[in-house]
Enzyme design. Sequence first.
Site, PDB file in Angstrom:
ATOM      1  N   CYS A 170      -6.557  -4.130   6.799  1.00 56.93           N
ATOM      2  CA  CYS A 170      -7.779  -3.320   6.776  1.00 56.93           C
ATOM      3  C   CYS A 170      -8.849  -3.885   5.854  1.00 56.93           C
ATOM      4  CB  CYS A 170      -7.447  -1.883   6.385  1.00 56.93           C
ATOM      5  SG  CYS A 170      -6.859  -1.671   4.682  1.00 56.93           S
ATOM      6  N   CYS A 220       0.831  -1.202   0.000  1.00 55.10           N
ATOM      7  CA  CYS A 220       0.000   0.000   0.000  1.00 55.10           C
ATOM      8  C   CYS A 220       0.866   1.252   0.000  1.00 55.10           C
ATOM      9  CB  CYS A 220      -0.929  -0.016   1.214  1.00 55.10           C
ATOM     10  SG  CYS A 220      -2.056   1.388   1.290  1.00 55.10           S
TER      11      CYS A 220
END
EC number: 2.8.1.13
Length: 406
Positions: free
Chosen positions: A193, A101
Amino acid sequence: MRVVAAMSGGVDSAVAAARALEAGHEVIGVHLALSQSPEAVRAGSRGCCSLEDSADARRVADKLGIPFYVWDFSDRFKADVIDNFVDSYAIGETPNPCLRCNEKIKFEALLDRSIALGFDAVVTGHYAQLHDGVLRRGVDADKDQSYVLGVLTDEQLAHCMFPVGDTVKPEIREEAADAGFGVANKPDSHDICFIPDGRTQAFLGSKIGLRPGLVRDTGGETVAEHDGVYGFTVGQRKGLGLPRETLDGRPRYVTDIDAHTGTVTVGTREDLRVGGIIADRLKRLDPEVHGREFDCEVQVRAHGGVVPARARLVDDPTPVTPAGRVKEADELPWRLELELLQPLEGVARGQAAVVYRPDEDGDILLGSGTIRATTALGAPIEEQPAPGTVGAVDADAIEQGEDAQR
């Protein structure tokens, strides 16, 4: 300078934005919308991408009196992080989604848009120190996040600011409380997440499907069956499905996973130890060290797994990796060979190997690579015909028999 403060809704990014403003920069706050289904993102204070996080970030921006925006990168996040996570497990690698990410979303998509809009830099709450292009570990050793920044290029770092890297976490919380930020005591996020319930095996199973295989011991004897190699990780002790106690009474751990044949191998803790690492997808390593050995420290997990090593860069001109992945444009045309001066346990193909030079002012990050093979203790460092392993766990997790990745 005109800067974009990436505001996750946590305390670190809140203080980072405040410090950038106090330093005299023109600051806007940006929260990244990464989920295509917001209701599927973890609710509550322990997530990093929830709707509550967005609201927390907005409240901090209002407190600071800075403009606040939400930028939707959900399509990029799915393609570059979630799909990559699934695809990597499918070919027998173990990716780090937070590192990915940072590489593809925070410091590529976000940074590129910020520069295109006329901003000079992106500000984040990472615990790392950056001065004159030199990236060092954060002052807070327990919170240091330089490892997940090891994939950034020099060009990207030239447009980055990490204002909290010179401070320990308790002081950051005190500063946030003094500023009246409601997130001052918000817990840190730890889980993946995009897997709201934390059930990584079930998530991967829903994407990859059933791929039955065998669990074998190091002697080749079949000891169990399984529904998919993605249900295991190197170093895992519990949940192996072994039907009986071992004859010697010693615990068994996952020592190797072959995604091509669907075979999971179990052995003793000693079988987890490796003495060498080969890595590709190299970033930032100095071309001047090509062809010669240099001493360093290598870290293979976000927390822990740091040992001294002797390294060298060698030519690796092929455009395709052994796993069949085409190399990306910003990868260096070499591979990194690391002779570990202390053995490591549970090293996985697909994990990042981040290289440092020890320094009293904070270890200097030299660059990184993605582990594509390991060698046994005492074996020469060379390409291994045997398949790589999947998963990596902290030493404490091995000791406790827990799976740190699930």
